[in-house]
Scaffold this motif. Structure first.
Motif, PDB file in Angstrom:
ATOM      1  N   ALA A 399       0.837  -1.224  -0.031  1.00  0.00           N
ATOM      2  CA  ALA A 399       0.045   0.041   0.110  1.00  0.00           C
ATOM      3  C   ALA A 399       0.652   1.193   0.110  1.00  0.00           C
ATOM      4  N   GLU A 400       0.372   2.186  -0.788  1.00  0.00           N
ATOM      5  CA  GLU A 400       1.219   3.507  -0.647  1.00  0.00           C
ATOM      6  C   GLU A 400       0.114   4.662  -0.600  1.00  0.00           C
ATOM      7  N   LEU A 401       0.372   5.352   0.684  1.00  0.00           N
ATOM      8  CA  LEU A 401      -0.457   6.543   1.043  1.00  0.00           C
ATOM      9  C   LEU A 401       0.196   8.028   0.872  1.00  0.00           C
ATOM     10  N   LEU A 413       0.844   2.330  10.791  1.00  0.00           N
ATOM     11  CA  LEU A 413       0.346   1.337  11.496  1.00  0.00           C
ATOM     12  C   LEU A 413      -1.041   1.136  11.568  1.00  0.00           C
ATOM     13  N   ALA A 414      -1.787   2.226  11.479  1.00  0.00           N
ATOM     14  CA  ALA A 414      -3.260   2.223  11.334  1.00  0.00           C
ATOM     15  C   ALA A 414      -3.550   1.723  10.152  1.00  0.00           C
ATOM     16  N   LYS A 417      -3.136  -2.044   9.787  1.00  0.00           N
ATOM     17  CA  LYS A 417      -4.169  -2.979  10.415  1.00  0.00           C
ATOM     18  C   LYS A 417      -5.522  -2.714   9.600  1.00  0.00           C
ATOM     19  N   ALA A 418      -5.680  -1.578   9.073  1.00  0.00           N
ATOM     20  CA  ALA A 418      -7.118  -1.521   8.231  1.00  0.00           C
ATOM     21  C   ALA A 418      -7.055  -2.212   7.049  1.00  0.00           C
ATOM     22  N   LEU A 419      -5.840  -2.510   6.425  1.00  0.00           N
ATOM     23  CA  LEU A 419      -5.716  -2.801   5.130  1.00  0.00           C
ATOM     24  C   LEU A 419      -5.288  -4.323   4.920  1.00  0.00           C
ATOM     25  N   ASN A 425       5.334  -2.885   4.246  1.00  0.00           N
ATOM     26  CA  ASN A 425       4.832  -2.928   2.930  1.00  0.00           C
ATOM     27  C   ASN A 425       3.958  -1.733   2.688  1.00  0.00           C
ATOM     28  N   VAL A 426       3.860  -1.034   3.792  1.00  0.00           N
ATOM     29  CA  VAL A 426       2.863   0.549   3.758  1.00  0.00           C
ATOM     30  C   VAL A 426       3.857   1.828   3.553  1.00  0.00           C
TER      31      VAL A 426
END
Length: 764
Positions: A399-401, A413-414, A417-419, A425-426
């Motif tokens: 995931a990339e934000l 961290l949130a 957990k959500a994904l 890997n975030v």
């Protein structure tokens, strides 16, 4: 954002061990890899378009690739002390400094590079800056977590960035010494150049590649402040041109190939759920790709409309037919809430201070006062937004934000957990943010989790593009996480000389920390320290202070200057009232109270008084002086204001500020911060500056009914800084608290009545 109470976060620089463990528990594996890679004396060699550079590098998933044969022995330096993550020098001499904070208007994207560039001896004309991310190197070195808050950016990283600059400079000098075959002690630096015997010169750009191979010195000698040529000089912001020309990109401006935009229909009552949904009309809107039910913060449920652009998504949301279920959740009513708070304020609560108030009953002079402060929305100019790109499956999921976040580590961290994606890997891309005032630092990571839930649901519906979840202004103002509503009750006894004999005080308000990971070690003996910060100090008075923390279905959060938003008002208007009640000048009375114990308060107040002409200059007819002084986040700000009242409407004409923030890194930014904070403080005083609820629904929605000051409301503001060479203290928030009480004290002088007991002001 945090309390300076020793019962909570110690703003002097320690974070409770429990919080450190909590913040890093999910990162332990990745952290160990990153630390091992960083514990080396050499820089990573990075090839860029401009050539070789001292380069920033990722510290999590890719860190294991950094262990190279023949690397020097491990260093004891922490990731936060390694120049490699913070400094890049290109062949043309351009120096790019990575900041470990979010810049959302406070100017740290200039201030932190100034500190590093000073010790680096860089050419300021060649310095640029960029945001960091959720890598371990970018944690606050004092708090041990990723954080922009508590007015700690400059304060907590001052020594850190000086040492980063000094270490980088030492490596450049060592590289030049090796190339010339001379002793490093014979060389000097000047504005991006190493100068050797006979006037030999090598630019930093020419030395960058060789400098990467030099050991990173663990101990460095820092400049004497008398040698500073960048720090302390008024300096324009590095982002000024981009912002003034409209070229600055914010989180809301992120554009990715094929990106979709989502807006969410939130329940009108917090924690409500969808009872029935008819999305036929919404799906018929051109550009709408999906309508998805998604879980929301606090156990609620919403409906996300995903479309090709914001307008299509909004039109689709407007076309939804949703019946909401709010059964089983509390429906707060502001009128009833105020009445219940006032009743609670008559009772002693959990004790913060237990001073001797035995002389209160027999005191010759008394003040009995009750204050009310409403909920306040943060209402930044850039509403909340978060873009999420998902890829891969199972163990390979990534995931990339992209967002402006004050807590990138916590939000990572949130999101993980959500994904259901491993933390390493975030990838978090911190963007410039258009304001926040605490709203982008949420213990629940509410809007980030919401965006992740939307992205995950969209992918489940077959949409593989990145999804930007965007809140409207109305969503933002009605969406919760407000400065809590408070009621204060004070009973004060004093004598004819103004000696306070007893002060009994009760505060009622929701705990910001209740129900969050911070509660277990930041709420002590039933007292949320963020609510009582600013009480009592610096006045040596016998005070019994207690609190009540009722629990209501309204989410609350820190708001610029946190507890001081209301405690400063109460303290400074009551201190003024004691001074007037004992026939003393408010300034003289305060100076007497400060005595020799509070020299910074004295210096700030005296500077504001001297520069304003208080007591010496005759004011225009109908105007009066108002004074207040308050310390928050280790910085003291004193205001002397001029105000008038016309047709029961108070008007603020002029503000003179005396600021003691120790060493001012960039006086231009200090001035801007004080001006902005004063304006935000003024916003608390103006009609309509309140969030109210009826039957659980927030009644305000935009600047039409939750107004902000207009240019016609803005007084002249003159800012003066007390000279100091001591390490800087916080500045993002301290300019706000004393504005409202100074204004109120001027009103009291004009009306002959006590200062207004309620914000916003209501004089009629």
């Amino acid at each position: 954002m945090y309390s300076n109470s020793t019962d909570t976060l110690d703003i002097a620089g320690q974070l409770p061990k429990g919080l450190q463990a909590l913040m890093h528990k999910a990162q332990d594996a990745a952290q160990s890899i990153a630390d091992a890679a960083l514990q080396r004396r050499s820089f990573l060699k990075v090839t860029t378009a401009g050539g070789f550079a001292l380069g920033a590098f990722p510290l999590l998933a890719q860190a294991q690739t950094m262990a190279t044969a023949g690397a020097p022995a491990a260093s004891s330096l922490k990731p936060t002390q390694q120049p490699s993550a913070f400094v890049r020098i290109d062949k043309d001499g351009t120096v790019t400094v990575t900041i470990n904070r979010l810049d959302f208007g406070q100017g740290v994207q200039t201030g932190l590079p100034m500190i590093l560039a000073e010790e680096l001896d860089a050419d300021w004309a060649l310095v640029k800056s960029q945001h960091g991310n959720a890598d371990p190197a970018y944690v606050d070195p004092a708090f041990g977590m990723h954080l922009t808050g508590g007015s700690g950016s400059i304060k907590n990283s001052y020594t850190q960035y000086r040492e980063l600059g000094a270490r980088t400079r030492a490596m450049l000098v060592s590289a030049a010494a090796a190339q010339w075959g001379v002793d490093a002690g014979s060389l000097r630096t000047q504005q991006g150049v190493v100068i050797g015997p006979g006037g030999k010169r090598l630019t930093y750009g020419e030395l960058a590649e060789a400098a990467m191979k030099q050991p990173v010195p663990e101990a460095v000698t820092l400049k004497d402040p008398k040698q500073f040529r960048i720090i302390g000089k008024p300096t324009g912001r590095l982002d000024a041109r981009a912002k003034s020309s409209g070229g600055q990109s914010y989180g809301i401006d992120v554009r990715l190939p094929g990106m979709l935009t989502a807006v969410v229909a939130h329940p009108p009552v917090f924690a409500g759920k969808v009872k029935t949904l008819d999305d036929t009309a919404a799906k018929a809107v051109p550009g709408v790709k999906a309508v998805l039910r998604v879980p929301l913060d606090r156990g609620g449920e919403g409906v996300a409309v995903v479309a090709e652009g914001y307008w299509a998504a909004k039109q689709g949301r407007d076309a939804l037919k949703v019946e909401w279920d709010s059964s089983g959740v509390e429906k707060v009513d502001s009128v009833q809430q105020l009445a219940s708070y006032r009743a609670l304020a008559q009772k002693t609560g959990a004790l913060k201070y237990n001073g001797d108030i035995s002389k209160l009953a027999t005191a010759p002079k008394k003040i009995s006062a009750e204050f009310a402060f409403p909920y306040l929305a943060h209402a930044p100019m850039e509403p909340l937004n978060c873009t999420v790109q998902l890829s891969g499956q199972g163990a390979d999921a990534k995931a990339e934000l992209w967002l402006g976040t004050q807590m990138p580590g916590l939000d990572t961290l949130a999101a993980s957990k959500a994904l259901g994606v491993a933390p390493q890997n975030v990838k978090m891309n911190v963007q410039m943010a258009g304001g926040g005032f605490g709203r982008r630092a949420i213990g629940t990571s509410e809007y980030v989790v919401e965006a992740c839930n939307v992205a995950r649901a969209a992918r489940g519906a077959g949409l593989t593009a990145a999804v930007r979840t965007l809140w409207s202004r109305e969503d933002d103002i009605k969406g919760g996480y407000y400065r809590p509503m408070h009621v204060h009750r004070a009973e004060i006894g004093f004598d004819a000389q103004g000696n306070i004999l007893g002060w009994d005080h009760v505060i009622v308000g929701q705990s910001i920390l209740g129900g969050t990971p911070f509660e277990s070690f930041m709420v002590k003996d039933g007292v949320d320290g963020t609510m009582v910060e600013g009480m009592k100090e610096p006045y040596d008075i016998p005070m019994r202070l207690s609190v009540h923390h009722p629990k209501l279905n309204v989410p609350v959060l820190w708001w610029r200057s946190v507890g001081s938003t209301h405690t400063a008002y109460v303290m400074e208007t009551l201190i003024d009232e004691v001074a007037r009640g004992s026939g003393q000048d408010p300034v003289a009375y305060r100076l007497k109270q400060f005595g020799s114990k509070h020299p910074r308060h004295t210096a700030a107040l005296q500077l504001a008084v001297d520069k304003s002409g208080y007591g010496k200059r005759t004011l225009a007819p109908g105007r009066a002086w108002g004074v207040a002084v308050h310390e928050s986040f280790n910085t003291v700000v004193a205001y002397v204001v001029e105000a008038s009242v016309k047709d029961n409407t108070p008007v603020l004409h002029a503000i003179t500020a005396g600021v003691h923030c120790n060493l001012a890194i960039n006086p231009t930014s200090v001035e801007a911060q004080i001006q902005g904070a004063a304006l935000m403080g003024l916003s608390m005083c103006l009609p309509g500056a309140a969030i109210t609820l009826k039957d659980g629904v927030v009644e305000q929605s935009n600047f039409g009914d939750f107004p902000v000051p207009r240019i016609t409301d803005m007084p002249t503001v003159a800012v003066f800084i007390v000279p100091s060479a001591d390490a800087p203290t916080g500045l993002g928030e301290p300019g706000l608290p004393p504005l409202a009480p100074a204004f109120a004290n001027a009103i009291a002088q004009l009306t002959g009545k006590p200062a207004p007991r309620e914000l916003p002001f209501k004089l009629a």
